[in-house]
Design a protein around this motif. Structure first.
Motif, PDB file in Angstrom:
ATOM      1  N   ASN A   4       7.032 -21.064  -8.336  1.00 48.77           N
ATOM      2  CA  ASN A   4       6.189 -20.332  -7.398  1.00 48.77           C
ATOM      3  C   ASN A   4       6.795 -18.948  -7.201  1.00 48.77           C
ATOM      4  OD1 ASN A   4       4.975 -19.205  -5.046  1.00 48.77           O
ATOM      5  ND2 ASN A   4       4.309 -21.237  -4.418  1.00 48.77           N
ATOM      6  N   MET A   5       6.189 -17.958  -7.839  1.00 42.08           N
ATOM      7  CA  MET A   5       6.774 -16.620  -7.840  1.00 42.08           C
ATOM      8  C   MET A   5       6.534 -15.875  -6.526  1.00 42.08           C
ATOM      9  SD  MET A   5       8.569 -16.377 -10.436  1.00 42.08           S
ATOM     10  CE  MET A   5       8.958 -14.640 -10.363  1.00 42.08           C
ATOM     11  N   LYS A   6       5.467 -16.201  -5.822  1.00 45.64           N
ATOM     12  CA  LYS A   6       5.285 -15.598  -4.497  1.00 45.64           C
ATOM     13  C   LYS A   6       6.410 -16.052  -3.575  1.00 45.64           C
ATOM     14  CE  LYS A   6       0.309 -14.757  -4.504  1.00 45.64           C
ATOM     15  NZ  LYS A   6      -1.006 -15.129  -3.924  1.00 45.64           N
ATOM     16  N   GLN A   7       6.782 -17.322  -3.711  1.00 44.75           N
ATOM     17  CA  GLN A   7       7.880 -17.866  -2.916  1.00 44.75           C
ATOM     18  C   GLN A   7       9.203 -17.235  -3.345  1.00 44.75           C
ATOM     19  OE1 GLN A   7       7.463 -20.074  -0.239  1.00 44.75           O
ATOM     20  NE2 GLN A   7       9.535 -19.309   0.133  1.00 44.75           N
ATOM     21  N   TRP A   8       9.360 -17.028  -4.659  1.00 43.40           N
ATOM     22  CA  TRP A   8      10.584 -16.402  -5.174  1.00 43.40           C
ATOM     23  C   TRP A   8      10.760 -15.000  -4.597  1.00 43.40           C
ATOM     24  CZ3 TRP A   8      11.490 -12.060  -8.335  1.00 43.40           C
ATOM     25  CH2 TRP A   8      12.797 -11.935  -8.832  1.00 43.40           C
ATOM     26  N   VAL A   9       9.692 -14.215  -4.593  1.00 44.45           N
ATOM     27  CA  VAL A   9       9.733 -12.858  -4.021  1.00 44.45           C
ATOM     28  C   VAL A   9      10.095 -12.926  -2.540  1.00 44.45           C
ATOM     29  CG1 VAL A   9       8.335 -10.840  -3.396  1.00 44.45           C
ATOM     30  CG2 VAL A   9       8.138 -11.827  -5.691  1.00 44.45           C
ATOM     31  N   ALA A  10       9.437 -13.836  -1.816  1.00 46.73           N
ATOM     32  CA  ALA A  10       9.706 -13.985  -0.379  1.00 46.73           C
ATOM     33  C   ALA A  10      11.158 -14.400  -0.128  1.00 46.73           C
ATOM     34  CB  ALA A  10       8.743 -15.005   0.224  1.00 46.73           C
ATOM     35  N   ASP A  11      11.689 -15.276  -0.984  1.00 44.27           N
ATOM     36  CA  ASP A  11      13.082 -15.731  -0.832  1.00 44.27           C
ATOM     37  C   ASP A  11      14.074 -14.597  -1.081  1.00 44.27           C
ATOM     38  OD1 ASP A  11      12.216 -18.272  -0.234  1.00 44.27           O
ATOM     39  OD2 ASP A  11      12.615 -19.110  -2.224  1.00 44.27           O
ATOM     40  N   VAL A  12      13.795 -13.773  -2.098  1.00 47.30           N
ATOM     41  CA  VAL A  12      14.667 -12.634  -2.396  1.00 47.30           C
ATOM     42  C   VAL A  12      14.717 -11.685  -1.193  1.00 47.30           C
ATOM     43  CG1 VAL A  12      14.900 -10.554  -3.820  1.00 47.30           C
ATOM     44  CG2 VAL A  12      14.392 -12.750  -4.906  1.00 47.30           C
TER      45      VAL A  12
END
Length: 335
Positions: A4-12
């Motif tokens: 989940n890349m939206k989640q990855w961006v949010a996590d970063v």
């Protein structure tokens, strides 16, 4: 690996530690004993370079080669290859306005496109602990490589309809290519659109960003993001870049990161911008550590900042400078 890349961006953005994603493949090519020519022609050699780098450096994402000739070659452009330098378009494919209207959009079997799809497929199988970013060129930069970079600047003013016809064909192919890259298992694409930095913000919007946005709208979703790279931007066309709706923006060393990041939405990543030549390739490690620390200090108030090179790190970038890049980040994150 599906992620989940939206989640990855949010996590970063959420994590206190600053992450790093240098656009870097050449050190891996060299450490595996291969040439640039081999890596840009053989998908397995390319993938092995990506794999070597993920095993040796804690980059938050892996990147494939930033090659600004692959799509132009598919259209029929002549490419000059070298063992020690990145490929270059060697001659103009489209000699006049009429040739734009005759230009055919190629299939994905043209040129080295299959080799790059193979590289992404193999790399996606190997890289399981972080996202894999493919690479592609942006519409205006591709058009400039087909028509000639200086000539296309004249074309957009003298024959804007022809320019839009060419850009539409370039966009059609890039979107098709991105869809194929997505199917390999890659988690995103770094779209290199440096030529857009030659234009004003308004022209960048009309002749680049509107076309990039079309591609973003077609390919970006929960599992695949677009990282828009424009190392030609000195800060004057960041607003047009952001209008594309990409999930991340990658800046070159011509701009001041602490200034352009103000125009990036806080929910999108802002990546950059250590000079790939004067610092990564040519400086002493002490200079790299100093430059990285200075940049981290200037961007410390922006949780969406991701440390990166300003462009693809060139061939013969010494490992001691890559080590210094990550060492300086590690020291900063321990504060």
């Amino acid at each position: 690996m599906k992620m989940n890349m939206k989640q990855w961006v949010a996590d970063v953005i959420r994590q206190k530690e600053v992450k790093a994603v240098p656009v870097m493949t050449h050190p891996g090519i060299e450490q595996n004993g291969h040439t640039v020519r081999q890596a840009v022609s053989d998908g397995r050699v390319h993938a092995e370079a990506v794999s070597w780098l993920t095993q040796h450096y804690p980059s938050a994402a892996a990147c494939t080669i930033m090659d600004l000739t692959t799509e132009a070659e598919a259209f029929g452009a002549q490419i000059a290859f070298s063992d020690v330098a990145v490929p270059a378009v060697s001659s103009r494919l489209l000699p006049d306005v009429e040739s734009i209207y005759r230009l055919q959009v190629p299939s994905l079997s043209a040129g080295r496109i299959p080799a790059y799809l193979k590289a992404n497929l193999l790399a996606a199988r190997e890289v399981n602990d972080r996202p894999l970013f493919s690479g592609c060129i942006g519409p205006f930069s591709l058009a400039g490589r087909l028509y000639d970079m200086s000539e296309i600047m004249v074309l957009i003013y003298e024959h804007p309809d022809a320019a839009h016809t060419l850009l539409a064909k370039c966009t059609q192919f890039i979107e098709k290519y991105c869809q194929a890259l997505k199917l390999t298992g890659a988690n995103g694409v770094v779209m290199a659109e440096p030529a857009a930095g030659l234009m004003s913000n308004d022209d960048c919007q009309v002749f680049s960003s509107d076309y990039v946005k079309y591609i973003v709208d077609k390919v970006q979703d929960d599992h695949f993001i677009v990282v828009l790279h424009n190392c030609g931007n000195t800060g004057h066309c960041t607003q047009a870049m952001v209008a594309t709706g990409a999930a991340a923006y990658h800046f070159g060393n011509k701009c001041k990161m602490e200034e352009v990041i103000r125009d990036v939405p806080p929910t999108a990543l802002a990546m950059g911008n250590i000079d790939p030549v004067s610092v990564f390739k040519d400086a002493l490690p002490s200079k790299m550590r100093e430059t990285v620390t200075d940049l981290l200090e200037k961007t410390k108030d922006y949780p969406n900042f991701v440390l990166s090179s300003g462009c693809d790190t060139p061939p013969h970038t010494p490992l001691h400078n890559v080590d210094a890049f990550f060492d300086a980040l590690n020291e900063w994150n321990k504060r």
